[in-house]
Design a protein around this motif. Structure first.
Motif, PDB file in Angstrom:
ATOM      1  N   VAL C  39       0.774  -1.326  -0.075  1.00 29.64           N
ATOM      2  CA  VAL C  39      -0.119  -0.029  -0.058  1.00 29.64           C
ATOM      3  C   VAL C  39       0.869   1.253   0.066  1.00 29.64           C
ATOM      4  CG1 VAL C  39      -1.635   1.281   1.358  1.00 29.64           C
ATOM      5  CG2 VAL C  39      -1.809  -1.241   1.110  1.00 29.64           C
ATOM      6  N   PRO C  40       0.669   2.220  -0.987  1.00 28.25           N
ATOM      7  CA  PRO C  40       1.502   3.411  -1.055  1.00 28.25           C
ATOM      8  C   PRO C  40       1.364   4.421   0.185  1.00 28.25           C
ATOM      9  CG  PRO C  40       0.027   3.292  -3.071  1.00 28.25           C
ATOM     10  CD  PRO C  40      -0.326   2.213  -2.010  1.00 28.25           C
ATOM     11  N   ALA C  43      -1.412   9.473   0.388  1.00 32.33           N
ATOM     12  CA  ALA C  43      -2.685   9.551  -0.440  1.00 32.33           C
ATOM     13  C   ALA C  43      -2.210  10.413  -1.764  1.00 32.33           C
ATOM     14  CB  ALA C  43      -3.857   9.883   0.389  1.00 32.33           C
ATOM     15  N   LEU C  48       2.528   7.046  -5.467  1.00 36.60           N
ATOM     16  CA  LEU C  48       2.503   5.831  -6.234  1.00 36.60           C
ATOM     17  C   LEU C  48       3.684   5.759  -6.972  1.00 36.60           C
ATOM     18  CD1 LEU C  48      -1.170   6.238  -8.142  1.00 36.60           C
ATOM     19  CD2 LEU C  48      -0.284   4.135  -6.816  1.00 36.60           C
TER      20      LEU C  48
ATOM     21  N   GLU D  36      -5.119  -7.967   4.716  1.00 43.86           N
ATOM     22  CA  GLU D  36      -4.980  -6.459   5.146  1.00 43.86           C
ATOM     23  C   GLU D  36      -5.669  -5.920   6.436  1.00 43.86           C
ATOM     24  OE1 GLU D  36      -3.020  -4.913   3.329  1.00 43.86           O
ATOM     25  OE2 GLU D  36      -2.886  -6.247   1.688  1.00 43.86           O
ATOM     26  N   VAL D 102      -5.116  -4.570  -3.005  1.00 49.18           N
ATOM     27  CA  VAL D 102      -4.147  -3.454  -2.600  1.00 49.18           C
ATOM     28  C   VAL D 102      -4.998  -2.269  -2.729  1.00 49.18           C
ATOM     29  CG1 VAL D 102      -1.765  -2.570  -3.117  1.00 49.18           C
ATOM     30  CG2 VAL D 102      -2.729  -4.833  -4.510  1.00 49.18           C
ATOM     31  N   TRP D 106      -5.576   0.449   0.379  1.00 43.44           N
ATOM     32  CA  TRP D 106      -5.031   1.835   0.170  1.00 43.44           C
ATOM     33  C   TRP D 106      -6.215   2.689   0.389  1.00 43.44           C
ATOM     34  CZ3 TRP D 106      -3.163   5.201  -4.701  1.00 43.44           C
ATOM     35  CH2 TRP D 106      -2.593   6.275  -4.169  1.00 43.44           C
ATOM     36  N   ASP D 110      -6.208   5.373   3.768  1.00 41.70           N
ATOM     37  CA  ASP D 110      -6.189   6.818   3.481  1.00 41.70           C
ATOM     38  C   ASP D 110      -7.597   7.110   2.562  1.00 41.70           C
ATOM     39  OD1 ASP D 110      -4.026   8.496   4.340  1.00 41.70           O
ATOM     40  OD2 ASP D 110      -2.591   6.885   3.126  1.00 41.70           O
ATOM     41  N   PRO D 115      -6.498   7.597  -3.486  1.00 40.24           N
ATOM     42  CA  PRO D 115      -6.993   6.168  -3.121  1.00 40.24           C
ATOM     43  C   PRO D 115      -8.090   5.902  -3.817  1.00 40.24           C
ATOM     44  CG  PRO D 115      -5.760   7.345  -1.269  1.00 40.24           C
ATOM     45  CD  PRO D 115      -5.956   8.130  -2.308  1.00 40.24           C
ATOM     46  N   TYR D 119      -9.089   3.302  -6.767  1.00 37.99           N
ATOM     47  CA  TYR D 119     -10.059   1.925  -6.366  1.00 37.99           C
ATOM     48  C   TYR D 119     -11.101   2.004  -7.505  1.00 37.99           C
ATOM     49  CZ  TYR D 119     -13.280  -0.715  -3.636  1.00 37.99           C
ATOM     50  OH  TYR D 119     -14.051  -2.143  -3.296  1.00 37.99           O
TER      51      TYR D 119
END
Lengths: 201, 201, 201, 201
Positions: C39-40, C43, C48, D36, D102, D106, D110, D115, D119
């Motif tokens: 997960v980066p 935000a 990324l 997660e 992932v 993310w 956040d 993010p 998504y």
């Protein structure tokens, strides 16, 4: 796309893929819990000690998931066909079961009121989801089906739900008592069935 | 629910789902071990060095699990039907095998007495569970079945159990000797079978 | 136990479980690589950026594994029966493929000589394992079988092996050139087959 | 090797393994998301609070993946045979779906523009991949097939794609609005189908 398929061919959905998918998810859940068993920090016997409660939670959850797989196997043995509702009732069951590894790890890490109550909540959710799945199957197969006769009154299922509710409440008083109830449910499902049925009647 | 199904239709349980579920769990266990192989810290050849013992443990466990999958495959080839006891005996085997990744990682991280003995204990547990599974299958199929003839006296299974016990004890003296015995068991199962049988008789 | 089964019923082993197990392992490997996509940390779009090389390695490995699954699927379509040797040749292939996620993650983290060469080594190992598996299948089915006609001279398989060897050597000079060769192999397998065959002849 | 198999026996590829592989990958993706969900840091109710947004993202993704599995199941119920293109169209769909964990993590960690937009991008990619898969299947089965009649105009699929694009843009203004659109898509697919179809016409 689901639109017309559901309308025309609702009863023709094969149960094979539902079984395969459920087997897959259960196999992964049961194995993923192992990832929570951390490698001990050191090569001594003492290094194993902090792993013990995590390990015991793992054993408990393994047996719980084993019981669900076993019952699912027996249940679908008597199932003839499935529909969209049953697919979702089954996914709902898998959803609760998929939360078992986290709940197991939390209870293994902190044997206290909230983690133990949360573990019971997941078990309760799974038990209710199983109950709903059975109802959806019965609604689809009819009261005179082999399935209906096989399911019967589902005494154990109902007792389990009651015991989980009691255990969740007890967890805030004495977590050990709650955990003993979880173990009691496990034993109830593992002990050969007829003897228990006779005791209950 | 299991109650009446077990009573009435005990022999009709299909072996298909048991095989599928076992395949799923074994596939996951074998692959999950890879997660223990950490990405080397740096882009040099030296960075690979600490990964080597972990890698060798991984190879050993991969072959062990491969042997179990192979034997399981051969065993159920001769199986006609299963019952509740067999489902549980099989889950018991999967339980021990599911502990392989942690034991593998611990032995790979700390090549010392306790980790090596623990690795042997998991192997011993799996070997005993396999033995129990075979007995449960034999009890269900009868002494005159194809299965009974196929299983025979199960010499290798018995030798493996003895070697594991010896290895666990040796681990506290010289871990390398214990590990050599694990390798010996692997070789015994991999080498073409008839030659070994002749040697033994 | 394997002893007599192998002797008596060698040709009767069903290919179904081998396919199911391979599908399971491949499905897990392909999905487990996602776990390497962290997960980066933040935000923003900038968060990324460090994920990009890891992501590209993931895409490359996804396609590689997809090609293997595809070819495995096509190959076993023509297979009639399997034996113990084939089971092990198949496990050997799965072993190399199971190392893909670690190699992918290392190359994604450090785009340098050793990680890129290691990635090529894993690909080379898998390609050789596939070659061995095909030989084991041919030995079992005979030179006149549908399988033998379907496999043909396996030009692409041989070219792939050569390109991997070249790439591994190039990796120590210019990692980018090695990586371009990996991409070239992928394209060779993806492009519609007849055109390539004509070009080659 | 693929060369001649594709030429001669293109239509004979069984859909069974494609279904099994897809089920495996979907089962793993759906379960891997649980990893997660971190064990809460402490045994209090407050320790659960940071887990709540992650949990809600998990529930959303679980339902999305459930819808895909459901639709995939219904779709292939009407499929007769597959070819190489369909195998790749299916792998392409699985690729996008494999990125869900992932993206879910993310967004759960956040809840901000990037993010949430990411998504939506993954959902959009999956929706387009599904669209392409359906086209590939239609091209293979013909316009008069049961499949073509079952798929119909695929209104929901087209609406979903439009809503995702809108949501991705909205994410940079108000992430909550984007997320509401994701939930709206989920509801559209879950609500019994005929009613929605009537509303739309």
């Amino acid at each position: 796309m689901k639109l017309k398929l559901l309308g025309e061919a609702e009863d023709e959905l094969s149960k094979g893929r539902l079984e395969a998918f459920s087997d897959g998810v259960l196999a992964i859940i049961i194995t993923i819990m192992v990832l929570e068993l951390k490698v001990p920090a050191g090569a001594t016997f003492e290094a194993l000690r902090p792993v013990v409660p995590v390990f015991l939670s793992y054993v408990l959850s393994f047996i719980f998931l084993g019981i669900y797989w076993n019952n699912h196997h027996h249940l679908f043995q008597a199932v003839q066909h499935v529909n969209g509702k049953i697919l979702w009732a089954n996914l709902h069951l898998l959803f609760w079961l998929s939360l078992t590894p986290v709940a197991t790890a939390w209870m293994g890490a902190d044997f206290n009121s909230w983690p133990v109550a949360m573990y019971g909540t997941i078990l309760l959710g799974a038990a209710c989801a199983y109950f709903i799945l059975v109802r959806a199957l019965l609604a689809h197969h009819g009261r005179e089906s082999t399935l209906a006769r096989a399911v019967g009154r589902d005494v154990k299922g109902r007792i389990s739900i009651v015991l989980y509710v009691v255990a969740i409440i007890l967890a805030f008083w004495r977590p050990v008592f709650a955990c003993s109830l979880y173990v009691a449910v496990v034993i109830m499902w593992l002990v050969p069935d007829r003897r228990i049925e006779k005791i209950l009647e």
